[in-house]
Motif scaffolding. Sequence first.
Motif, PDB file in Angstrom:
ATOM      1  N   GLY A 129     -48.839  23.520   0.464  1.00 57.02           N
ATOM      2  CA  GLY A 129     -48.237  24.231  -0.799  1.00 57.02           C
ATOM      3  C   GLY A 129     -47.563  25.607  -0.226  1.00 57.02           C
ATOM      4  O   GLY A 129     -47.188  26.447  -1.236  1.00 57.02           O
TER       5      GLY A 129
ATOM      6  N   GLN B 147     -41.672  25.278   1.289  1.00 60.89           N
ATOM      7  CA  GLN B 147     -41.173  24.224   0.933  1.00 60.89           C
ATOM      8  C   GLN B 147     -39.905  23.795   1.614  1.00 60.89           C
ATOM      9  O   GLN B 147     -39.169  24.727   1.904  1.00 60.89           O
ATOM     10  CB  GLN B 147     -40.696  24.085  -0.778  1.00 60.89           C
TER      11      GLN B 147
ATOM     12  N   PHE C 159     -43.697  19.950  -0.355  1.00 61.01           N
ATOM     13  CA  PHE C 159     -44.516  21.063   0.046  1.00 61.01           C
ATOM     14  C   PHE C 159     -45.041  20.911   1.019  1.00 61.01           C
ATOM     15  O   PHE C 159     -45.455  19.797   1.533  1.00 61.01           O
ATOM     16  CB  PHE C 159     -45.252  21.082  -1.131  1.00 61.01           C
TER      17      PHE C 159
ATOM     18  N   SER D 182     -46.836  17.475   0.813  1.00 56.48           N
ATOM     19  CA  SER D 182     -47.112  16.976  -0.642  1.00 56.48           C
ATOM     20  C   SER D 182     -45.942  16.689  -1.197  1.00 56.48           C
ATOM     21  O   SER D 182     -44.812  17.272  -1.137  1.00 56.48           O
ATOM     22  CB  SER D 182     -48.275  17.964  -1.148  1.00 56.48           C
TER      23      SER D 182
END
Length: 400
Positions: free
Chosen positions: A134, A137, A130, A262
């Motif tokens: 977020g 992706q 991510f 992430s």
Amino acid sequence: MTSDFNAELHARPSIYFTGPAFVEHIALMQSAHAALHGSRYLPEADDNDDPRLQVEHHTEFITITRVTQLTADAEEWPVSSLSVDDIASLVDIEAPLIVSRVGILVLGPAPAELGPILSRFGFHDTAASFIGGGAAQVCSDFRVQEDQASRILLFNKELNAYRLGRMVRRIYEIETYRSMALLGLPEARRLAPLLGGYDKNLVELTNRNQTTATTEHKKLLEEISELSAQIISAAASTRNRFGATAAYAKIVEERIGELRESHVPGFQRFGVFVTRRFRPAIRTCEATALRLDQLSHATMHLIDLLQTRIQVEIEYQNAIQIQAMADRAATQVKIQRAVEGLSIIAISYYLLSLLKVAFETADHAGYHISPLVMLVSIPVVIGAVALAILRVKHALSAHA
């Protein structure tokens, strides 16, 4: 001048776009006559089917970025619309040397299960993250396909046109600068056996320096100087390449940090995949550059040691010669003093002989001279001669 500096802030604009799109990014080596800076940008056309094109001239390479808008998410990987002839016409270079080629397919939000879509596009051992907190992706297996391009999937969840353009730019810059950084790796591999030979030769010369006779110093110094010249030549021929590798590696690390990654469950992170396979190559280049620098310093230090040893030997020989000269001078002084003493005696004897002849002649002529006069004249003559010689010596010394 101020306007030129300010223009540099805007020299690398991103291409802003929305919706599904196919981004092609190519990096190729710069040619001498095309060594310009800045970029050329063809803005969005009225027809959405027309791509947008951007050509940027960097210090030693050129990049071409082409964005083709798609009407819907692609079911298969798009075919590249940039041929070698197209690339050559864009940058005015015959037979351009392509260093990096990457295709980024921008789709809508990622599905809950990535496996099927990754298989559909032929991805294996995929890394995924991510990015943008977020908002998107990214997925890639970093494999070069038959079209000599690596493929990256970008699922856009909530990035607007500006953020999407900047994010895409960061992703393809990671690939571009990674490829440019790795241009130093072949040089490091080429130098590896040479450095081993330099190390071995340096150890041998160092050992010989400890045992070589003074008569062979010149030959040893020539061999060490030759080794030093070889090392300096190798360092000079690769210094720019290894310096560029370090700079490009830093940019790659910065761009990975700007992704704000992430973890995606079940996948290795995109940046971690790049770093784990990229850093060893960079460390190899750094170690090679450091080894060259250390060898250069070691050979120069050995030359200094040998020259110091030669200088000490020369000073020792000079000291011996000076001592010999001093001994000869002392001997000459002693001889001179002995000669001076003999000269006084000889001259005095000669003068006394003359006086004796004079006294005898006077006696035959009827003039009788007392023998006491002759006795008194002996010390007087000797003293006068000695005084005269000493005065002459003193005068000569004062004149010198």
